[in-house]
Design a protein around this motif. Sequence first.
Motif, PDB file in Angstrom:
ATOM      1  N   PRO A  25      38.876  43.512  39.326  1.00  0.00           N
ATOM      2  CA  PRO A  25      39.915  43.414  38.288  1.00  0.00           C
ATOM      3  C   PRO A  25      39.585  44.319  37.108  1.00  0.00           C
ATOM      4  O   PRO A  25      38.417  44.693  36.905  1.00  0.00           O
ATOM      5  CB  PRO A  25      39.862  41.938  37.888  1.00  0.00           C
ATOM      6  CG  PRO A  25      38.455  41.540  38.152  1.00  0.00           C
ATOM      7  CD  PRO A  25      38.041  42.295  39.388  1.00  0.00           C
ATOM      8  N   TYR A  26      40.616  44.634  36.328  1.00  0.00           N
ATOM      9  CA  TYR A  26      40.394  45.501  35.156  1.00  0.00           C
ATOM     10  C   TYR A  26      39.429  44.853  34.179  1.00  0.00           C
ATOM     11  O   TYR A  26      38.553  45.511  33.614  1.00  0.00           O
ATOM     12  CB  TYR A  26      41.736  45.775  34.464  1.00  0.00           C
ATOM     13  CG  TYR A  26      41.605  46.713  33.292  1.00  0.00           C
ATOM     14  CD1 TYR A  26      41.666  48.093  33.478  1.00  0.00           C
ATOM     15  CD2 TYR A  26      41.421  46.232  31.994  1.00  0.00           C
ATOM     16  CE1 TYR A  26      41.531  48.965  32.413  1.00  0.00           C
ATOM     17  CE2 TYR A  26      41.274  47.096  30.925  1.00  0.00           C
ATOM     18  CZ  TYR A  26      41.336  48.454  31.127  1.00  0.00           C
ATOM     19  OH  TYR A  26      41.190  49.307  30.066  1.00  0.00           O
ATOM     20  N   ARG A  28      37.158  41.171  34.010  1.00  0.00           N
ATOM     21  CA  ARG A  28      36.809  39.961  34.751  1.00  0.00           C
ATOM     22  C   ARG A  28      37.206  38.688  34.012  1.00  0.00           C
ATOM     23  O   ARG A  28      37.747  37.750  34.590  1.00  0.00           O
ATOM     24  CB  ARG A  28      35.311  39.952  35.029  1.00  0.00           C
ATOM     25  CG  ARG A  28      34.786  38.701  35.726  1.00  0.00           C
ATOM     26  CD  ARG A  28      35.326  38.568  37.140  1.00  0.00           C
ATOM     27  NE  ARG A  28      34.937  39.686  37.978  1.00  0.00           N
ATOM     28  CZ  ARG A  28      35.314  39.846  39.245  1.00  0.00           C
ATOM     29  NH1 ARG A  28      36.115  38.945  39.793  1.00  0.00           N
ATOM     30  NH2 ARG A  28      34.938  40.895  39.942  1.00  0.00           N
ATOM     31  N   ALA A  29      36.934  38.618  32.700  1.00  0.00           N
ATOM     32  CA  ALA A  29      37.258  37.411  31.928  1.00  0.00           C
ATOM     33  C   ALA A  29      38.764  37.183  31.892  1.00  0.00           C
ATOM     34  O   ALA A  29      39.239  36.050  32.031  1.00  0.00           O
ATOM     35  CB  ALA A  29      36.698  37.524  30.517  1.00  0.00           C
ATOM     36  N   THR A  30      39.530  38.273  31.736  1.00  0.00           N
ATOM     37  CA  THR A  30      40.986  38.156  31.718  1.00  0.00           C
ATOM     38  C   THR A  30      41.501  37.684  33.068  1.00  0.00           C
ATOM     39  O   THR A  30      42.374  36.820  33.147  1.00  0.00           O
ATOM     40  CB  THR A  30      41.627  39.505  31.360  1.00  0.00           C
ATOM     41  OG1 THR A  30      41.196  39.900  30.056  1.00  0.00           O
ATOM     42  CG2 THR A  30      43.146  39.419  31.380  1.00  0.00           C
ATOM     43  N   TRP A  31      40.955  38.243  34.137  1.00  0.00           N
ATOM     44  CA  TRP A  31      41.362  37.816  35.481  1.00  0.00           C
ATOM     45  C   TRP A  31      41.154  36.314  35.659  1.00  0.00           C
ATOM     46  O   TRP A  31      42.048  35.605  36.136  1.00  0.00           O
ATOM     47  CB  TRP A  31      40.562  38.578  36.533  1.00  0.00           C
ATOM     48  CG  TRP A  31      40.787  38.066  37.931  1.00  0.00           C
ATOM     49  CD1 TRP A  31      41.826  38.367  38.761  1.00  0.00           C
ATOM     50  CD2 TRP A  31      39.968  37.128  38.643  1.00  0.00           C
ATOM     51  NE1 TRP A  31      41.702  37.687  39.952  1.00  0.00           N
ATOM     52  CE2 TRP A  31      40.575  36.922  39.911  1.00  0.00           C
ATOM     53  CE3 TRP A  31      38.788  36.458  38.341  1.00  0.00           C
ATOM     54  CZ2 TRP A  31      40.027  36.064  40.863  1.00  0.00           C
ATOM     55  CZ3 TRP A  31      38.243  35.596  39.290  1.00  0.00           C
ATOM     56  CH2 TRP A  31      38.861  35.405  40.535  1.00  0.00           C
ATOM     57  N   LEU A  32      39.986  35.827  35.255  1.00  0.00           N
ATOM     58  CA  LEU A  32      39.685  34.408  35.436  1.00  0.00           C
ATOM     59  C   LEU A  32      40.661  33.535  34.653  1.00  0.00           C
ATOM     60  O   LEU A  32      41.160  32.525  35.177  1.00  0.00           O
ATOM     61  CB  LEU A  32      38.250  34.118  34.992  1.00  0.00           C
ATOM     62  CG  LEU A  32      37.797  32.661  35.128  1.00  0.00           C
ATOM     63  CD1 LEU A  32      37.913  32.196  36.577  1.00  0.00           C
ATOM     64  CD2 LEU A  32      36.371  32.495  34.619  1.00  0.00           C
ATOM     65  N   MET A  33      40.953  33.918  33.416  1.00  0.00           N
ATOM     66  CA  MET A  33      41.862  33.114  32.603  1.00  0.00           C
ATOM     67  C   MET A  33      43.289  33.147  33.148  1.00  0.00           C
ATOM     68  O   MET A  33      44.002  32.142  33.089  1.00  0.00           O
ATOM     69  CB  MET A  33      41.824  33.589  31.142  1.00  0.00           C
ATOM     70  CG  MET A  33      40.537  33.202  30.428  1.00  0.00           C
ATOM     71  SD  MET A  33      40.560  33.557  28.646  1.00  0.00           S
ATOM     72  CE  MET A  33      40.386  35.344  28.653  1.00  0.00           C
ATOM     73  N   THR A  76      45.658  43.180  34.253  1.00  0.00           N
ATOM     74  CA  THR A  76      46.045  42.709  32.918  1.00  0.00           C
ATOM     75  C   THR A  76      47.543  42.976  32.772  1.00  0.00           C
ATOM     76  O   THR A  76      48.058  43.975  33.305  1.00  0.00           O
ATOM     77  CB  THR A  76      45.268  43.344  31.751  1.00  0.00           C
ATOM     78  OG1 THR A  76      45.743  44.660  31.485  1.00  0.00           O
ATOM     79  CG2 THR A  76      43.770  43.332  31.987  1.00  0.00           C
ATOM     80  N   TYR A  77      48.229  42.101  32.069  1.00  0.00           N
ATOM     81  CA  TYR A  77      49.693  42.169  32.019  1.00  0.00           C
ATOM     82  C   TYR A  77      50.202  43.462  31.395  1.00  0.00           C
ATOM     83  O   TYR A  77      51.270  43.953  31.751  1.00  0.00           O
ATOM     84  CB  TYR A  77      50.239  40.959  31.254  1.00  0.00           C
ATOM     85  CG  TYR A  77      50.317  39.720  32.107  1.00  0.00           C
ATOM     86  CD1 TYR A  77      51.477  39.378  32.772  1.00  0.00           C
ATOM     87  CD2 TYR A  77      49.209  38.905  32.286  1.00  0.00           C
ATOM     88  CE1 TYR A  77      51.558  38.247  33.580  1.00  0.00           C
ATOM     89  CE2 TYR A  77      49.264  37.776  33.088  1.00  0.00           C
ATOM     90  CZ  TYR A  77      50.434  37.456  33.734  1.00  0.00           C
ATOM     91  OH  TYR A  77      50.491  36.343  34.541  1.00  0.00           O
ATOM     92  N   ALA A  78      49.443  44.012  30.476  1.00  0.00           N
ATOM     93  CA  ALA A  78      49.891  45.239  29.804  1.00  0.00           C
ATOM     94  C   ALA A  78      49.724  46.479  30.673  1.00  0.00           C
ATOM     95  O   ALA A  78      50.224  47.553  30.318  1.00  0.00           O
ATOM     96  CB  ALA A  78      49.120  45.423  28.496  1.00  0.00           C
ATOM     97  N   ARG A  79      49.055  46.349  31.843  1.00  0.00           N
ATOM     98  CA  ARG A  79      48.756  47.519  32.673  1.00  0.00           C
ATOM     99  C   ARG A  79      49.303  47.413  34.090  1.00  0.00           C
ATOM    100  O   ARG A  79      48.987  48.256  34.926  1.00  0.00           O
ATOM    101  CB  ARG A  79      47.242  47.744  32.722  1.00  0.00           C
ATOM    102  CG  ARG A  79      46.640  48.141  31.388  1.00  0.00           C
ATOM    103  CD  ARG A  79      45.125  48.327  31.500  1.00  0.00           C
ATOM    104  NE  ARG A  79      44.569  48.834  30.261  1.00  0.00           N
ATOM    105  CZ  ARG A  79      44.261  48.078  29.221  1.00  0.00           C
ATOM    106  NH1 ARG A  79      44.449  46.772  29.291  1.00  0.00           N
ATOM    107  NH2 ARG A  79      43.773  48.606  28.117  1.00  0.00           N
ATOM    108  N   VAL A  80      50.091  46.404  34.387  1.00  0.00           N
ATOM    109  CA  VAL A  80      50.627  46.262  35.748  1.00  0.00           C
ATOM    110  C   VAL A  80      51.564  47.439  36.050  1.00  0.00           C
ATOM    111  O   VAL A  80      52.515  47.689  35.297  1.00  0.00           O
ATOM    112  CB  VAL A  80      51.389  44.927  35.896  1.00  0.00           C
ATOM    113  CG1 VAL A  80      52.093  44.864  37.253  1.00  0.00           C
ATOM    114  CG2 VAL A  80      50.430  43.754  35.758  1.00  0.00           C
ATOM    115  N   PRO A  81      51.317  48.193  37.124  1.00  0.00           N
ATOM    116  CA  PRO A  81      52.146  49.369  37.430  1.00  0.00           C
ATOM    117  C   PRO A  81      53.631  49.055  37.535  1.00  0.00           C
ATOM    118  O   PRO A  81      54.474  49.852  37.094  1.00  0.00           O
ATOM    119  CB  PRO A  81      51.575  49.855  38.775  1.00  0.00           C
ATOM    120  CG  PRO A  81      50.152  49.397  38.761  1.00  0.00           C
ATOM    121  CD  PRO A  81      50.167  48.068  38.046  1.00  0.00           C
TER     122      PRO A  81
END
Length: 208
Positions: A25-26, A28-33, A76-81
Amino acid sequence: MRRSTSLLIALGFILGLLALSGVRPYDRATWLMEVLPIIIAIPALCATYKRFPFTTLIYALIFAHALVLMLGGAYTYARVPLGFEIAELFGFHRNPYDKIGHFFQGFVPALVAREIFIRGEYIRGHKMLAFIVVCTVLAISATYEFIEWGAALAMGQGADEFLGTQGDPWDTQSDMFFAFIGAITALLLLSGVHNGQIQRLQAHERAT
Protein backbone atom coordinates in the motif's frame (compact mmCIF):
# COMPACT_ATOMS: atom_id res chain seq x y z
CA MET A 1 -25.78 -22.68 -6.58
CA ARG A 2 -26.86 -22.45 -2.94
CA ARG A 3 -26.69 -19.02 -1.32
CA SER A 4 -24.31 -20.24 1.38
CA THR A 5 -21.90 -21.48 -1.28
CA SER A 6 -22.04 -18.16 -3.11
CA LEU A 7 -21.35 -16.31 0.15
CA LEU A 8 -18.34 -18.51 0.88
CA ILE A 9 -16.96 -17.78 -2.59
CA ALA A 10 -17.53 -14.06 -2.05
CA LEU A 11 -15.80 -14.31 1.34
CA GLY A 12 -12.82 -15.98 -0.31
CA PHE A 13 -12.62 -13.20 -2.89
CA ILE A 14 -12.78 -10.53 -0.19
CA LEU A 15 -10.04 -12.15 1.90
CA GLY A 16 -7.86 -12.56 -1.17
CA LEU A 17 -8.35 -8.98 -2.31
CA LEU A 18 -7.80 -7.71 1.24
CA ALA A 19 -4.46 -9.50 1.37
CA LEU A 20 -3.56 -8.19 -2.10
CA SER A 21 -4.43 -4.61 -1.14
CA GLY A 22 -2.05 -4.86 1.81
CA VAL A 23 0.97 -6.15 -0.10
CA ARG A 24 2.41 -2.76 -1.03
CA PRO A 25 0.00 0.00 0.00
CA TYR A 26 1.02 3.63 -0.44
CA ASP A 27 0.97 4.12 3.32
CA ARG A 28 0.73 1.15 5.68
CA ALA A 29 -0.94 3.00 8.58
CA THR A 30 -3.52 4.54 6.24
CA TRP A 31 -4.25 1.16 4.68
CA LEU A 32 -4.87 -0.39 8.09
CA MET A 33 -7.21 2.39 9.19
CA GLU A 34 -9.15 2.32 5.93
CA VAL A 35 -9.66 -1.46 5.83
CA LEU A 36 -10.30 -1.81 9.57
CA PRO A 37 -14.11 -1.81 9.01
CA ILE A 38 -13.66 -4.89 6.78
CA ILE A 39 -11.48 -6.61 9.36
CA ILE A 40 -14.18 -5.98 11.99
CA ALA A 41 -17.19 -6.75 9.78
CA ILE A 42 -16.07 -10.14 8.41
CA PRO A 43 -15.84 -11.93 11.79
CA ALA A 44 -19.04 -10.22 12.96
CA LEU A 45 -20.99 -11.33 9.89
CA CYS A 46 -19.64 -14.88 10.15
CA ALA A 47 -20.45 -15.10 13.86
CA THR A 48 -24.04 -13.91 13.41
CA TYR A 49 -24.82 -15.73 10.15
CA LYS A 50 -26.80 -18.59 11.68
CA ARG A 51 -28.67 -16.40 14.14
CA PHE A 52 -29.30 -13.38 11.90
CA PRO A 53 -28.44 -13.90 8.23
CA PHE A 54 -28.93 -10.79 6.13
CA THR A 55 -30.62 -10.66 2.75
CA THR A 56 -28.56 -11.30 -0.37
CA LEU A 57 -28.87 -7.61 -1.26
CA ILE A 58 -27.12 -6.61 1.95
CA TYR A 59 -24.26 -9.05 1.45
CA ALA A 60 -23.80 -7.84 -2.13
CA LEU A 61 -23.68 -4.22 -0.99
CA ILE A 62 -21.21 -5.02 1.79
CA PHE A 63 -19.03 -6.75 -0.82
CA ALA A 64 -19.12 -3.65 -3.04
CA HIS A 65 -18.38 -1.35 -0.08
CA ALA A 66 -15.40 -3.52 0.87
CA LEU A 67 -13.98 -3.06 -2.63
CA VAL A 68 -14.27 0.71 -2.28
CA LEU A 69 -12.51 0.63 1.10
CA MET A 70 -9.70 -1.64 -0.08
CA LEU A 71 -8.99 0.47 -3.15
CA GLY A 72 -8.91 3.62 -1.03
CA GLY A 73 -6.68 1.92 1.50
CA ALA A 74 -4.19 0.64 -1.06
CA TYR A 75 -3.71 3.96 -2.86
CA THR A 76 -5.05 6.43 -0.23
CA TYR A 77 -8.27 8.15 -1.27
CA ALA A 78 -6.52 11.18 -2.70
CA ARG A 79 -4.45 9.00 -5.08
CA VAL A 80 -6.88 6.39 -6.41
CA PRO A 81 -6.42 6.32 -10.23
CA LEU A 82 -10.16 5.98 -10.86
CA GLY A 83 -10.67 9.24 -8.99
CA PHE A 84 -8.20 11.06 -11.24
CA GLU A 85 -10.01 9.75 -14.32
CA ILE A 86 -13.34 10.99 -12.94
CA ALA A 87 -11.79 14.36 -12.09
CA GLU A 88 -10.41 14.72 -15.62
CA LEU A 89 -13.69 13.64 -17.19
CA PHE A 90 -15.80 16.15 -15.26
CA GLY A 91 -13.22 18.89 -14.75
CA PHE A 92 -13.00 18.55 -10.97
CA HIS A 93 -10.11 20.30 -9.23
CA ARG A 94 -9.51 17.39 -6.81
CA ASN A 95 -9.69 13.62 -6.73
CA PRO A 96 -13.33 12.83 -5.82
CA TYR A 97 -12.80 9.20 -4.82
CA ASP A 98 -13.14 9.99 -1.10
CA LYS A 99 -16.62 11.34 -1.82
CA ILE A 100 -17.49 8.05 -3.49
CA GLY A 101 -16.32 6.36 -0.31
CA HIS A 102 -18.51 8.56 1.88
CA PHE A 103 -21.46 8.05 -0.46
CA PHE A 104 -21.10 4.31 0.13
CA GLN A 105 -20.71 5.04 3.84
CA GLY A 106 -24.30 6.25 3.70
CA PHE A 107 -25.69 3.96 1.00
CA VAL A 108 -24.76 0.60 2.52
CA PRO A 109 -25.28 1.24 6.27
CA ALA A 110 -28.70 2.71 5.45
CA LEU A 111 -29.97 -0.62 4.17
CA VAL A 112 -28.18 -2.62 6.86
CA ALA A 113 -29.88 -0.48 9.54
CA ARG A 114 -33.19 -0.67 7.67
CA GLU A 115 -33.09 -4.47 7.66
CA ILE A 116 -32.26 -4.67 11.36
CA PHE A 117 -35.07 -2.25 12.24
CA ILE A 118 -37.64 -4.05 10.08
CA ARG A 119 -36.81 -7.62 11.06
CA GLY A 120 -36.45 -6.71 14.72
CA GLU A 121 -39.77 -4.85 14.56
CA TYR A 122 -38.17 -1.91 16.36
CA ILE A 123 -39.93 0.76 14.28
CA ARG A 124 -43.42 0.93 12.82
CA GLY A 125 -44.37 3.19 9.95
CA HIS A 126 -42.45 3.75 6.71
CA LYS A 127 -41.86 7.46 7.28
CA MET A 128 -40.47 6.98 10.79
CA LEU A 129 -38.35 4.08 9.53
CA ALA A 130 -36.80 6.24 6.81
CA PHE A 131 -36.19 9.08 9.28
CA ILE A 132 -34.46 6.84 11.84
CA VAL A 133 -32.39 5.14 9.14
CA VAL A 134 -31.09 8.49 7.87
CA CYS A 135 -30.38 9.64 11.43
CA THR A 136 -28.47 6.41 12.05
CA VAL A 137 -26.36 6.97 8.94
CA LEU A 138 -25.57 10.53 9.97
CA ALA A 139 -24.57 9.28 13.43
CA ILE A 140 -22.22 6.72 11.83
CA SER A 141 -20.78 9.39 9.55
CA ALA A 142 -20.24 11.79 12.44
CA THR A 143 -18.54 9.05 14.47
CA TYR A 144 -16.17 8.39 11.57
CA GLU A 145 -15.32 12.09 11.43
CA PHE A 146 -14.58 11.95 15.17
CA ILE A 147 -12.18 9.09 14.46
CA GLU A 148 -10.48 11.17 11.75
CA TRP A 149 -10.22 14.07 14.19
CA GLY A 150 -8.69 11.79 16.81
CA ALA A 151 -6.20 10.46 14.25
CA ALA A 152 -5.24 14.02 13.34
CA LEU A 153 -4.63 14.90 17.00
CA ALA A 154 -2.67 11.71 17.66
CA MET A 155 -0.61 11.55 14.47
CA GLY A 156 -0.26 15.21 13.49
CA GLN A 157 0.97 15.55 9.92
CA GLY A 158 1.13 11.77 9.68
CA ALA A 159 -2.66 11.66 9.49
CA ASP A 160 -2.84 13.67 6.26
CA GLU A 161 -3.09 10.56 4.06
CA PHE A 162 -5.92 9.16 6.20
CA LEU A 163 -7.84 12.44 6.30
CA GLY A 164 -7.54 13.05 2.56
CA THR A 165 -8.87 16.60 2.81
CA GLN A 166 -6.83 17.75 -0.21
CA GLY A 167 -6.85 21.28 1.14
CA ASP A 168 -10.64 21.52 1.44
CA PRO A 169 -11.60 23.36 4.69
CA TRP A 170 -15.16 22.01 4.38
CA ASP A 171 -14.15 18.39 3.82
CA THR A 172 -15.79 17.12 7.03
CA GLN A 173 -19.12 18.72 6.22
CA SER A 174 -19.10 17.52 2.60
CA ASP A 175 -18.18 14.00 3.73
CA MET A 176 -21.26 13.87 5.94
CA PHE A 177 -23.40 15.38 3.18
CA PHE A 178 -22.34 12.65 0.75
CA ALA A 179 -23.20 10.00 3.34
CA PHE A 180 -26.60 11.67 3.72
CA ILE A 181 -27.11 11.63 -0.06
CA GLY A 182 -26.05 7.98 -0.14
CA ALA A 183 -28.64 7.04 2.50
CA ILE A 184 -31.44 8.89 0.70
CA THR A 185 -30.47 7.33 -2.64
CA ALA A 186 -30.45 3.82 -1.17
CA LEU A 187 -33.89 4.27 0.36
CA LEU A 188 -35.36 5.68 -2.83
CA LEU A 189 -33.88 3.12 -5.20
CA LEU A 190 -33.79 -0.13 -3.25
CA SER A 191 -36.51 -0.12 -0.59
CA GLY A 192 -38.90 -2.08 -2.79
CA VAL A 193 -36.33 -4.73 -3.72
CA HIS A 194 -35.19 -4.86 -0.11
CA ASN A 195 -38.74 -5.41 1.16
CA GLY A 196 -39.21 -8.33 -1.21
CA GLN A 197 -35.99 -10.02 -0.10
CA ILE A 198 -36.81 -9.50 3.58
CA GLN A 199 -40.26 -11.08 3.08
CA ARG A 200 -38.77 -14.11 1.32
CA LEU A 201 -36.10 -14.53 3.98
CA GLN A 202 -38.67 -14.33 6.78
CA ALA A 203 -40.91 -16.82 4.99
CA HIS A 204 -37.98 -19.21 4.67
CA GLU A 205 -37.14 -18.80 8.39
CA ARG A 206 -40.75 -19.55 9.35
CA ALA A 207 -40.79 -22.63 7.12
CA THR A 208 -37.67 -24.02 8.71
